[in-house]
Design an enzyme around this catalytic site. Sequence first.
Site, mmCIF file in Angstrom:
data_model
loop_
_atom_site.group_PDB
_atom_site.id
_atom_site.type_symbol
_atom_site.label_atom_id
_atom_site.label_comp_id
_atom_site.label_asym_id
_atom_site.label_seq_id
_atom_site.Cartn_x
_atom_site.Cartn_y
_atom_site.Cartn_z
ATOM 1 C CG ASN A 72 -1.737 1.227 1.385
ATOM 2 O OD1 ASN A 72 -1.763 2.069 0.480
ATOM 3 N ND2 ASN A 72 -2.422 1.360 2.509
ATOM 4 C CE LYS B 81 -0.164 3.167 4.797
ATOM 5 N NZ LYS B 81 -0.016 3.239 6.240
ATOM 6 C CD GLU C 60 -2.847 5.428 6.777
ATOM 7 O OE1 GLU C 60 -2.855 5.441 5.534
ATOM 8 O OE2 GLU C 60 -1.911 4.937 7.453
ATOM 9 C CD GLU D 114 -3.334 -2.374 7.297
ATOM 10 O OE1 GLU D 114 -2.297 -2.666 6.696
ATOM 11 O OE2 GLU D 114 -3.900 -1.275 7.184
ATOM 12 N N GLY E 164 2.681 2.417 10.830
ATOM 13 C CA GLY E 164 3.626 3.520 10.687
ATOM 14 C C GLY E 164 4.336 3.904 11.979
HETATM 15 P P1 13P Z 1 3.164 0.488 7.686
HETATM 16 O O1 13P Z 1 3.689 -0.799 7.099
HETATM 17 O O2 13P Z 1 3.869 1.703 7.197
HETATM 18 O O3 13P Z 1 3.075 0.406 9.189
HETATM 19 O O4 13P Z 1 1.658 0.650 7.162
HETATM 20 C C1 13P Z 1 0.778 -0.420 7.248
HETATM 21 C C2 13P Z 1 -0.429 -0.113 6.470
HETATM 22 O O5 13P Z 1 -1.203 0.758 6.830
HETATM 23 C C3 13P Z 1 -0.663 -0.853 5.217
HETATM 24 O O6 13P Z 1 -1.943 -0.628 4.724
#
Ligand code: 13P
Length: 255
Positions: free
Chosen positions: A9, A11, A97, A167, A173
């Site tokens: 992902n 983002k 998010e 998640e 993050g």
């Molecule tokens: P990170 O791997 O940056 O923690 O993010 C996870 C995530 O939200 C994947 O959709």
Amino acid sequence: MRKLNISGNWKLNKTLAETKALLAVLKSELAGVKKTEIVVCPTYVSLATSAEMLIDSNIKLGAQNLFWEESGAFTGEVSGLQLKAIGCNYVIIGHSERRQYFGETDETVNKRLKSALQNELLPIVCVGETLEEREIGKTFDIISEQVQGALSGISKDEMQKITLAYEPVWAIGTGKTATPEQAQEVHAFIREKLTKLFGNSVAENVTIQYGGSVKPSNAYELLSQNDIDGALVGGASLDVESFAAIVQAAENIEG
Ligand code: 13P
């Protein structure tokens, strides 16, 4: 044995030029991968070009969201019909998010999910508790509510096309990964919930990804757990070496 699925992902990262550069290297780096399903989810503006670049590759393309109407007066939205038309295979739905910053609810997740299925996109539906919810002992209530809400009105046949992603919000993050035991506990709970909703044979075949600070150093141990069938990777998916190492960890799992 369920096929492991490692999805990146991206983002809100990478311009079109940066996306092209990253995909070009990823394609050659991952060309030998046979067992693992690999998915990348760049931003909307890079999807059409990405689709062209990924023709004849073993990397599938996903979007990060979709709107539930197919067309009309919905300024700023992108539909499942459009995503399918440019060659998207997957779509992420209900990422925390989006729940946190864009007002996504279980009800809108459910609408998006139905639209994705109608347009023959493979949905990756995200669920997860916040730190506060975990600390007050509400993890399982929240997960149960989110799973049930997202999957309301979904048939057994449709369920077979859906991937779930657990998640925990506190692990996204933050560098704080759920321990393999913590993650497995929730994954097993989700599968049990799916068994109640759709029966054992459907539940046994659903891919449940883990997401939240997955990196090369923790991927193998997480993926070794019985009910963890892949990863939804954020930050580490933006770096070729890290993402390739996570895919390799999946390849190394027996079965
Ligand atoms: P990170 O791997 O940056 O923690 O993010 C996870 C995530 O939200 C994947 O959709």
